[in-house]
Motif scaffolding. Structure first.
Motif, PDB file in Angstrom:
ATOM      1  N   ASN A 107       0.824  -1.084  -0.175  1.00  0.00           N
ATOM      2  CA  ASN A 107      -0.107   0.053  -0.013  1.00  0.00           C
ATOM      3  C   ASN A 107       0.808   1.265   0.082  1.00  0.00           C
ATOM      4  O   ASN A 107       1.762   1.508   0.909  1.00  0.00           O
ATOM      5  CB  ASN A 107      -0.882   0.231   1.294  1.00  0.00           C
ATOM      6  N   PRO A 108       0.699   2.202  -0.943  1.00  0.00           N
ATOM      7  CA  PRO A 108       1.487   3.425  -0.996  1.00  0.00           C
ATOM      8  C   PRO A 108       1.519   4.235   0.201  1.00  0.00           C
ATOM      9  O   PRO A 108       2.502   4.657   0.569  1.00  0.00           O
ATOM     10  CB  PRO A 108       0.786   4.174  -2.364  1.00  0.00           C
TER      11      PRO A 108
ATOM     12  N   ARG B 251       3.681   2.509   2.804  1.00  0.00           N
ATOM     13  CA  ARG B 251       5.165   2.652   2.368  1.00  0.00           C
ATOM     14  C   ARG B 251       5.722   4.115   2.829  1.00  0.00           C
ATOM     15  O   ARG B 251       6.597   4.403   3.484  1.00  0.00           O
ATOM     16  CB  ARG B 251       5.254   1.957   0.981  1.00  0.00           C
ATOM     17  N   ALA B 252       4.836   4.895   2.658  1.00  0.00           N
ATOM     18  CA  ALA B 252       5.120   6.505   2.891  1.00  0.00           C
ATOM     19  C   ALA B 252       5.490   6.509   4.349  1.00  0.00           C
ATOM     20  O   ALA B 252       6.196   7.119   4.953  1.00  0.00           O
ATOM     21  CB  ALA B 252       3.904   7.310   2.495  1.00  0.00           C
TER      22      ALA B 252
ATOM     23  N   VAL C 297       2.631  11.216   0.967  1.00  0.00           N
ATOM     24  CA  VAL C 297       3.315  10.536  -0.209  1.00  0.00           C
ATOM     25  C   VAL C 297       4.327  11.521  -1.032  1.00  0.00           C
ATOM     26  O   VAL C 297       5.384  10.867  -1.445  1.00  0.00           O
ATOM     27  CB  VAL C 297       1.986   9.740  -0.986  1.00  0.00           C
TER      28      VAL C 297
ATOM     29  N   ASN D 123       8.201  10.817  -1.234  1.00  0.00           N
ATOM     30  CA  ASN D 123       8.836  10.820  -2.463  1.00  0.00           C
ATOM     31  C   ASN D 123       9.881  11.802  -2.550  1.00  0.00           C
ATOM     32  O   ASN D 123      11.039  11.504  -3.083  1.00  0.00           O
ATOM     33  CB  ASN D 123       7.782  10.928  -3.652  1.00  0.00           C
TER      34      ASN D 123
ATOM     35  N   ILE E   9       7.271   6.496  -5.080  1.00  0.00           N
ATOM     36  CA  ILE E   9       5.932   5.636  -4.621  1.00  0.00           C
ATOM     37  C   ILE E   9       4.896   6.210  -5.733  1.00  0.00           C
ATOM     38  O   ILE E   9       4.686   7.401  -6.031  1.00  0.00           O
ATOM     39  CB  ILE E   9       5.400   5.987  -3.272  1.00  0.00           C
TER      40      ILE E   9
ATOM     41  N   TYR F  50       1.334   7.098  -6.813  1.00  0.00           N
ATOM     42  CA  TYR F  50      -0.101   7.412  -6.199  1.00  0.00           C
ATOM     43  C   TYR F  50      -0.755   8.369  -7.145  1.00  0.00           C
ATOM     44  O   TYR F  50      -0.033   9.164  -7.309  1.00  0.00           O
ATOM     45  CB  TYR F  50       0.321   7.914  -4.766  1.00  0.00           C
TER      46      TYR F  50
END
Length: 65
Positions: free
Chosen positions: A8-9, A12-13, A42, A46, A57, A59
């Motif tokens: 899941n973005p 991950r963020a 996000v 990034n 990422i 998104y």
């Protein structure tokens, strides 16, 4: 299967930004004390990834969608 392909973005963020992120009600987050949207979270992750030379990422609503 590669874990990064299904991760899941937002998760991950949050992993990348670590203790700087605190979830709050209504789907928002606090990042370094200020209220941010998931997209802003996000984008900040990034920025950290790109500064390290790593891929961003993907998104919706970001330059990496």
């Amino acid at each position: 299967m590669n874990r990064l392909l299904v991760e899941n973005p937002l998760y991950r963020a949050r992993r990348i930004l670590g203790d700087r992120v605190v979830p709050v009600p209504d789907g928002m987050y606090r990042l370094d004390g200020r209220l941010v949207t998931p997209r802003q979270l996000v984008c900040t992750a990034n920025d950290v990834l790109e500064a390290s030379g790593l891929p961003a990422i993907a998104y919706p609503g970001t330059a990496h969608a």
